[in-house]
Design an enzyme around this catalytic site. Structure first.
Site, PDB file in Angstrom:
ATOM      1  N   ASP A 101      63.483 -12.719 -28.926  1.00  0.00           N
ATOM      2  CA  ASP A 101      64.803 -13.146 -28.463  1.00  0.00           C
ATOM      3  C   ASP A 101      65.907 -12.163 -28.882  1.00  0.00           C
ATOM      4  O   ASP A 101      65.636 -11.135 -29.515  1.00  0.00           O
ATOM      5  CB  ASP A 101      65.062 -14.564 -29.019  1.00  0.00           C
ATOM      6  CG  ASP A 101      65.749 -15.462 -28.010  1.00  0.00           C
ATOM      7  OD1 ASP A 101      66.497 -14.952 -27.171  1.00  0.00           O
ATOM      8  OD2 ASP A 101      65.540 -16.700 -28.079  1.00  0.00           O
TER       9      ASP A 101
ATOM     10  N   GLY B 219      68.605 -10.626 -19.399  1.00  0.00           N
ATOM     11  CA  GLY B 219      69.128  -9.730 -18.357  1.00  0.00           C
ATOM     12  C   GLY B 219      70.355  -8.949 -18.789  1.00  0.00           C
ATOM     13  O   GLY B 219      71.029  -8.329 -17.957  1.00  0.00           O
TER      14      GLY B 219
ATOM     15  N   ASP C  70      69.353 -18.720 -19.546  1.00  0.00           N
ATOM     16  CA  ASP C  70      68.433 -19.852 -19.754  1.00  0.00           C
ATOM     17  C   ASP C  70      68.446 -20.825 -18.577  1.00  0.00           C
ATOM     18  O   ASP C  70      69.497 -21.176 -18.053  1.00  0.00           O
ATOM     19  CB  ASP C  70      68.838 -20.627 -21.012  1.00  0.00           C
ATOM     20  CG  ASP C  70      68.387 -19.923 -22.270  1.00  0.00           C
ATOM     21  OD1 ASP C  70      68.080 -18.709 -22.192  1.00  0.00           O
ATOM     22  OD2 ASP C  70      68.348 -20.576 -23.328  1.00  0.00           O
TER      23      ASP C  70
HETATM   24  C1  GAL Z   1      67.125 -18.614 -26.110  1.00  0.00           C
HETATM   25  C2  GAL Z   1      65.995 -18.309 -25.141  1.00  0.00           C
HETATM   26  C3  GAL Z   1      65.261 -19.595 -24.864  1.00  0.00           C
HETATM   27  C4  GAL Z   1      64.717 -20.155 -26.165  1.00  0.00           C
HETATM   28  C5  GAL Z   1      65.846 -20.330 -27.190  1.00  0.00           C
HETATM   29  C6  GAL Z   1      65.302 -20.704 -28.564  1.00  0.00           C
HETATM   30  O1  GAL Z   1      67.832 -17.465 -26.397  1.00  0.00           O
HETATM   31  O2  GAL Z   1      66.523 -17.742 -23.960  1.00  0.00           O
HETATM   32  O3  GAL Z   1      64.222 -19.357 -23.927  1.00  0.00           O
HETATM   33  O4  GAL Z   1      63.719 -19.282 -26.657  1.00  0.00           O
HETATM   34  O5  GAL Z   1      66.593 -19.140 -27.318  1.00  0.00           O
HETATM   35  O6  GAL Z   1      66.324 -20.859 -29.514  1.00  0.00           O
END
Ligand code: GAL
Length: 380
Positions: free
Chosen positions: A132, A168, A189
């Site tokens: 992430d 992205g 997301d």
């Molecule tokens: C976001 C990510 C999600 C999930 C989440 C967990 O940044 O895009 O898919 O992994 O963090 O905290």
């Protein structure tokens, strides 16, 4: 030791991820049950072979050796035991970390611990790492951090699929493939409602050229079958909208990571997620992206994707709020009837040939719905 195989994503990766439904509410029992049901309910056979635990799996602090440690409360037997169980079912096991100092949910991140974490993950037997983009020190360069973790994983002595997740941002399209990542989030997301699906799809209409075998654009985990429940269940979708969502992800070669609760899945969600014809479009070995062949009113789209066996996948999508026809003139895809050729269409939801058509085909489609065909060019 170097990995055995070079190519971990010849076709878009498929599996299940804990985030959409369970968020931080994960534990050993859930993962074991999910592994059992991925096999018992036919998901593994359909191609979904990665079981991935997302954020919130660790202790809030590293251990005395600076290593990430699984939460004792959620995973009392430790991650190696969980990985062994998942492997014993014939599945591959995935985990999550972040290139910042903390994950998006505030657990320890891998910043400046990339090599030690890659070793830890390899020692537990993981096959997939989602990485992430939260809480990076402002001086750090995102692309450098992805390159660094990719390198740490490549030398960790195990084939580990690297799933980048920077939403992205920061011109990721220009640098991600050369980092060594095998798939990368090219969208923000997802949440479980029609607006989210429509917006993610629209954001990807021009991004096709960046995706292909070796490194696929990831439109985010599927919300099919959530019906508004769980961590990202903001409103839910109709069955029609779930069909369109899944068909779009298949046409666009997105990785297919299921996000609903497989242990309590509805029959219709299971049937959709295991639709062999749609999956075969997504998993086509050539991995070609579709092109937009027709766009009526900005909300009725027809996409064409050339496939390895010489056929074409044709997707008709009605994004509008009304039942209406969606048109494709075969002239526009290179089949004028004067040439003596027409198009035979096989319906990917009915699983049968519906006929041979000359000049054009314009099915009537429900609001937010779609029709997906496999097409052969045939002599009239
Ligand atoms: C976001 C990510 C999600 C999930 C989440 C967990 O940044 O895009 O898919 O992994 O963090 O905290």
């Amino acid at each position: 030791m170097l990995p055995k195989k070079a190519m971990l994503s010849r076709t878009p990766p498929m599996g299940w991820n804990s985030w959409n439904t369970f968020g931080s509410n994960i534990n050993e029992e859930l993962i074991r049950n999910t592994a059992d049901n991925m096999v018992a309910k036919g998901f593994l056979e359909a191609g979904y072979n990665y079981l991935v635990i997302d954020d919130c799996w660790s202790e809030m602090k590293r251990d005395e050796n600076g290593r990430l440690a699984a939460s004792k409360e959620k995973f009392p037997d430790g991650m190696k035991a969980v990985a062994d169980y998942v492997h014993s079912k014939g599945l591959k096991f995935g985990m999550y970390s972040c290139c910042g100092t903390r994950t998006c949910a505030g657990y320890p991140g891998s910043f400046e611990y990339e090599y030690i974490d890659a070793e830890t993950f390899a020692s537990w037997g993981i096959d997939f790492l989602k990485y992430d983009y939260c809480l990076r020190p402002t001086i750090s360069d995102g692309k450098h951090l992805y390159r660094k973790m990719a390198m740490a994983l490549r030398r960790a002595g195990r084939d580990i699929l690297f799933s980048a997740c920077n939403w992205g941002a920061d011109n990721v399209y220009d640098w991600i493939r050369s980092s060594g990542a095998h798939m990368f989030r090219s969208t923000g997301d997802i949440v479980d409602n029609w607006d989210s699906i429509k917006n993610l799809y629209r954001s990807q209409m021009e991004k096709g050229p960046y995706s292909g075998p070796g490194c696929f654009n990831d439109m985010d985990m599927l919300v099919v079958g959530m019906y508004g429940k769980g961590n990202v269940g903001f409103g839910g979708c109709s069955e029609e909208e779930y069909r369109t969502h899944f068909a779009l992800w298949c046409m666009f070669n997105s990785p297919l990571m299921i996000g609903c609760d497989i242990n309590n899945i509805s029959d219709s969600a299971k049937e959709l997620l295991q639709n062999k014809d749609l999956i075969s479009i997504n998993q086509d070995p050539e991995g070609r992206q579709p092109y937009l062949a027709n766009n009526t009113n900005g909300d009725r789209h027809t996409w064409i994707k050339p496939m390895a066996n010489g056929e074409y996948a044709i997707g008709y999508f009605n994004l509008s709020d009304n039942r209406t026809d969606v048109l494709l003139h075969f002239w526009d895809i290179g089949v004028p009837s004067l040439s003596g050729y027409g198009v035979e269409l096989y319906d990917c939801f009915k699983h049968e040939v519906i006929g041979v058509f000359k000049d054009f085909y314009n099915p009537i489609i429900e609001a937010h719905g779609c029709a997906i065909y496999k097409a052969k060019v045939v002599k009239l």
